[in-house]
Design a protein around this motif. Structure first.
Motif, PDB file in Angstrom:
ATOM      1  N   CYS A 174       0.844  -1.203   0.000  1.00 35.98           N
ATOM      2  CA  CYS A 174       0.000   0.000   0.000  1.00 35.98           C
ATOM      3  C   CYS A 174       0.881   1.255   0.000  1.00 35.98           C
ATOM      4  O   CYS A 174       2.102   1.175   0.121  1.00 35.98           O
ATOM      5  CB  CYS A 174      -0.937  -0.003   1.216  1.00 35.98           C
ATOM      6  SG  CYS A 174      -0.114   0.343   2.789  1.00 35.98           S
ATOM      7  N   TRP A 175       0.262   2.433  -0.143  1.00 37.29           N
ATOM      8  CA  TRP A 175       1.015   3.696  -0.209  1.00 37.29           C
ATOM      9  C   TRP A 175       1.890   3.867   1.032  1.00 37.29           C
ATOM     10  O   TRP A 175       3.056   4.245   0.947  1.00 37.29           O
ATOM     11  CB  TRP A 175       0.032   4.870  -0.355  1.00 37.29           C
ATOM     12  CG  TRP A 175       0.728   6.169  -0.645  1.00 37.29           C
ATOM     13  CD1 TRP A 175       1.041   6.669  -1.875  1.00 37.29           C
ATOM     14  CD2 TRP A 175       1.227   7.112   0.319  1.00 37.29           C
ATOM     15  NE1 TRP A 175       1.702   7.865  -1.741  1.00 37.29           N
ATOM     16  CE2 TRP A 175       1.828   8.165  -0.412  1.00 37.29           C
ATOM     17  CE3 TRP A 175       1.225   7.167   1.714  1.00 37.29           C
ATOM     18  CZ2 TRP A 175       2.417   9.267   0.211  1.00 37.29           C
ATOM     19  CZ3 TRP A 175       1.814   8.263   2.336  1.00 37.29           C
ATOM     20  CH2 TRP A 175       2.402   9.294   1.584  1.00 37.29           C
ATOM     21  N   PHE A 176       1.335   3.574   2.207  1.00 31.39           N
ATOM     22  CA  PHE A 176       2.089   3.768   3.450  1.00 31.39           C
ATOM     23  C   PHE A 176       3.260   2.792   3.540  1.00 31.39           C
ATOM     24  O   PHE A 176       4.373   3.167   3.891  1.00 31.39           O
ATOM     25  CB  PHE A 176       1.150   3.642   4.660  1.00 31.39           C
ATOM     26  CG  PHE A 176       0.102   4.721   4.678  1.00 31.39           C
ATOM     27  CD1 PHE A 176       0.410   5.993   5.139  1.00 31.39           C
ATOM     28  CD2 PHE A 176      -1.179   4.490   4.191  1.00 31.39           C
ATOM     29  CE1 PHE A 176      -0.539   7.009   5.130  1.00 31.39           C
ATOM     30  CE2 PHE A 176      -2.136   5.492   4.177  1.00 31.39           C
ATOM     31  CZ  PHE A 176      -1.811   6.756   4.645  1.00 31.39           C
ATOM     32  N   CYS A 177       3.002   1.517   3.191  1.00 28.07           N
ATOM     33  CA  CYS A 177       4.074   0.513   3.247  1.00 28.07           C
ATOM     34  C   CYS A 177       5.212   0.866   2.289  1.00 28.07           C
ATOM     35  O   CYS A 177       6.379   0.624   2.585  1.00 28.07           O
ATOM     36  CB  CYS A 177       3.529  -0.874   2.912  1.00 28.07           C
ATOM     37  SG  CYS A 177       2.650  -1.642   4.284  1.00 28.07           S
ATOM     38  N   THR A 178       4.868   1.441   1.118  1.00 25.64           N
ATOM     39  CA  THR A 178       5.914   1.746   0.139  1.00 25.64           C
ATOM     40  C   THR A 178       6.537   3.119   0.383  1.00 25.64           C
ATOM     41  O   THR A 178       7.384   3.563  -0.380  1.00 25.64           O
ATOM     42  CB  THR A 178       5.358   1.671  -1.302  1.00 25.64           C
ATOM     43  OG1 THR A 178       4.196   2.496  -1.386  1.00 25.64           O
ATOM     44  CG2 THR A 178       5.002   0.237  -1.670  1.00 25.64           C
ATOM     45  N   HIS A 179       6.099   3.824   1.437  1.00 30.78           N
ATOM     46  CA  HIS A 179       6.703   5.111   1.789  1.00 30.78           C
ATOM     47  C   HIS A 179       7.285   5.089   3.195  1.00 30.78           C
ATOM     48  O   HIS A 179       7.323   6.115   3.881  1.00 30.78           O
ATOM     49  CB  HIS A 179       5.681   6.249   1.644  1.00 30.78           C
ATOM     50  CG  HIS A 179       5.355   6.567   0.213  1.00 30.78           C
ATOM     51  ND1 HIS A 179       4.523   5.784  -0.554  1.00 30.78           N
ATOM     52  CD2 HIS A 179       5.787   7.564  -0.603  1.00 30.78           C
ATOM     53  CE1 HIS A 179       4.447   6.295  -1.777  1.00 30.78           C
ATOM     54  NE2 HIS A 179       5.206   7.370  -1.831  1.00 30.78           N
ATOM     55  N   GLY A 180       7.724   3.912   3.630  1.00 25.38           N
ATOM     56  CA  GLY A 180       8.416   3.813   4.920  1.00 25.38           C
ATOM     57  C   GLY A 180       7.528   3.998   6.139  1.00 25.38           C
ATOM     58  O   GLY A 180       8.018   4.326   7.214  1.00 25.38           O
ATOM     59  N   MET A 181       6.221   3.819   5.968  1.00 25.07           N
ATOM     60  CA  MET A 181       5.312   4.012   7.112  1.00 25.07           C
ATOM     61  C   MET A 181       4.434   2.782   7.309  1.00 25.07           C
ATOM     62  O   MET A 181       3.209   2.885   7.394  1.00 25.07           O
ATOM     63  CB  MET A 181       4.439   5.258   6.875  1.00 25.07           C
ATOM     64  CG  MET A 181       5.203   6.564   6.921  1.00 25.07           C
ATOM     65  SD  MET A 181       4.138   7.986   6.570  1.00 25.07           S
ATOM     66  CE  MET A 181       4.378   8.159   4.809  1.00 25.07           C
ATOM     67  N   HIS A 182       5.054   1.605   7.391  1.00 25.03           N
ATOM     68  CA  HIS A 182       4.214   0.407   7.508  1.00 25.03           C
ATOM     69  C   HIS A 182       3.496   0.343   8.854  1.00 25.03           C
ATOM     70  O   HIS A 182       2.559  -0.433   9.018  1.00 25.03           O
ATOM     71  CB  HIS A 182       5.001  -0.872   7.186  1.00 25.03           C
ATOM     72  CG  HIS A 182       6.037  -1.257   8.185  1.00 25.03           C
ATOM     73  ND1 HIS A 182       7.364  -1.416   7.860  1.00 25.03           N
ATOM     74  CD2 HIS A 182       5.943  -1.534   9.496  1.00 25.03           C
ATOM     75  CE1 HIS A 182       8.032  -1.765   8.947  1.00 25.03           C
ATOM     76  NE2 HIS A 182       7.200  -1.840   9.939  1.00 25.03           N
ATOM     77  N   ASN A 183       3.913   1.201   9.806  1.00 25.57           N
ATOM     78  CA  ASN A 183       3.167   1.277  11.072  1.00 25.57           C
ATOM     79  C   ASN A 183       1.789   1.905  10.859  1.00 25.57           C
ATOM     80  O   ASN A 183       0.945   1.855  11.740  1.00 25.57           O
ATOM     81  CB  ASN A 183       3.960   2.065  12.131  1.00 25.57           C
ATOM     82  CG  ASN A 183       4.382   3.440  11.661  1.00 25.57           C
ATOM     83  OD1 ASN A 183       4.547   3.680  10.474  1.00 25.57           O
ATOM     84  ND2 ASN A 183       4.556   4.358  12.592  1.00 25.57           N
ATOM     85  N   LEU A 184       1.566   2.507   9.680  1.00 27.10           N
ATOM     86  CA  LEU A 184       0.272   3.126   9.390  1.00 27.10           C
ATOM     87  C   LEU A 184      -0.526   2.324   8.359  1.00 27.10           C
ATOM     88  O   LEU A 184      -1.560   2.782   7.872  1.00 27.10           O
ATOM     89  CB  LEU A 184       0.487   4.569   8.891  1.00 27.10           C
ATOM     90  CG  LEU A 184       1.311   5.474   9.826  1.00 27.10           C
ATOM     91  CD1 LEU A 184       1.440   6.872   9.235  1.00 27.10           C
ATOM     92  CD2 LEU A 184       0.680   5.549  11.213  1.00 27.10           C
ATOM     93  N   CYS A 185      -0.057   1.144   8.001  1.00 31.20           N
ATOM     94  CA  CYS A 185      -0.746   0.285   7.023  1.00 31.20           C
ATOM     95  C   CYS A 185      -2.138  -0.075   7.553  1.00 31.20           C
ATOM     96  O   CYS A 185      -2.288  -0.475   8.706  1.00 31.20           O
ATOM     97  CB  CYS A 185       0.071  -0.989   6.796  1.00 31.20           C
ATOM     98  SG  CYS A 185      -0.734  -2.211   5.747  1.00 31.20           S
ATOM     99  N   ALA A 186      -3.146   0.067   6.692  1.00 31.53           N
ATOM    100  CA  ALA A 186      -4.522  -0.237   7.117  1.00 31.53           C
ATOM    101  C   ALA A 186      -4.690  -1.723   7.408  1.00 31.53           C
ATOM    102  O   ALA A 186      -5.600  -2.127   8.122  1.00 31.53           O
ATOM    103  CB  ALA A 186      -5.507   0.199   6.035  1.00 31.53           C
TER     104      ALA A 186
END
Ligand SMILES: [Zn+2]
Ligand SMILES: [Zn+2]
Length: 336
Positions: A96-108
């Motif tokens: 997802c967008w968050f996982c591919t932007h270094g924010m996998h802690n925000l992955c839905a």
């Protein structure tokens, strides 16, 4: 025939049973880890009351763990049986967008290992074996023990906050809160070359903090020529801790809130603007494991003395001590 293993099973509020359960089979993108150490998190202790809906029994808890790879899923290529590893407590989708932007802690689609709520149920590492996604694994350097390896999970939470805050070597930081995350934030800040003060109320954790080189927040005025701390980490997250953070931070400084004991707090908007104070928030971690492992391996971070080990078979008694706030026990690590 189903292979069995020993596990500490949370069966009802405040009730744990050490018993045989089926050993998990790794999916194609998973590995089976033989657990060597699994720490009990504060969220496990709170969850064991059954009240917050995050640990619905029956469940094997445990998201802070390390071990060796015992079996590879069919599609896993970059790991080998016998590798010493720890793993991210969060399973994330990876695309997802968050996982591919270094924010996998925000992955839905994030799912936490050892949690059972209405949306999902994932058995954790308070067992002899656990199956985890290969993409969440991190290799333990030879210098890092399994006990230290399992504590990289909470250490990464502190490191995430410290790296997000941009704390620089030579700066002065203050940590509010002497729980595990407060201590881990202190260790992370020191590993970055900062001078650190701590504020807390518990005897043993404050002794540990002093051994780790933390000063008392009362010394902050002398240390900073009365300016205040460059960065204050609020590892409590209550009205009073935030008010204290406002007292400790310098003008133009930063408050990083990590704890969230209170759902909402009053916020001094006008003072934050006129003193240009940055208020930031930090949630979980997002891939800081290698930074943490390197800091431990290089001796810039020392987790020794932070934990006490117990056999997994004694897990029920250990939970009981933690629920009743046994002051002699700070962080417990269970050994299967
Ligand atoms: Zn935790
Ligand atoms: Zn995702």
């Amino acid at each position: 025939m189903v292979n069995m293993m020993k596990a500490l099973v949370f069966t009802a509020p405040h009730t744990f049973e050490y018993r045989d359960v089926p050993r998990p089979e790794p999916a194609p993108d998973e590995v089976l880890v033989e657990v060597k150490a699994c720490a009990i998190c504060g969220s496990d202790v709170h969850g064991s009351s059954g009240e917050n809906g995050r640990r619905i029994p029956p469940l094997v808890m445990g998201h802070e763990a390390s071990g060796t790879i015992a079996q590879l899923g069919e599609a896993v290529q970059s790991w080998a049986v016998g590798d010493r590893v720890t793993f991210d407590s969060t399973e994330y989708c990876g695309y997802c967008w968050f996982c591919t932007h270094g924010m996998h802690n925000l992955c839905a689609q994030r799912r936490i290992v050892g949690v059972a709520c209405t949306e999902y149920r994932k058995n954790g590492a308070m067992a002899q074996y656990i199956a985890v996604k290969a993409r969440t694994l991190y290799a333990l350097p030879p210098a890092v023990s399994f006990e230290q390896g399992c504590l990289v999970e909470p250490f990464a939470v502190g490191m995430h906050a410290v790296l997000r805050s941009g704390l620089a070597a030579g700066q002065t930081a203050a940590v509010i809160g002497d729980g595990t995350i407060g201590l881990m934030t202190l260790i992370a800040a020191k590993s970055q070359g900062a001078q650190v003060c701590i504020s807390g109320h518990h005897t043993r954790p404050m002794q540990l903090a002093a051994q780790l080189g933390a000063l008392d927040c009362a010394q902050l005025p002398q240390l900073t020529a009365e300016r205040g701390a460059d960065v204050v980490y609020d590892a409590v997250g209550s009205q009073s801790s935030f008010t204290q953070a406002m007292e400790l931070v310098r003008k133009g400084g930063r408050i990083m809130v990590i704890g969230n004991h209170a759902r909402t707090i009053d916020f001094p908007l006008q003072r934050c603007i006129t003193e240009q104070i940055d208020v930031q928030f930090s949630y979980s971690s997002a891939g800081e494991y290698p930074v943490c492992l390197q800091a431990i391996a290089e001796g810039r971070a020392d987790l020794t003395g932070l934990w006490q080990s117990f056999p997994l078979a004694e897990g029920a008694q250990v939970f009981d001590r933690l629920v009743h706030r046994d002051e002699s026990l700070t962080k417990a690590v269970l050994i299967p």
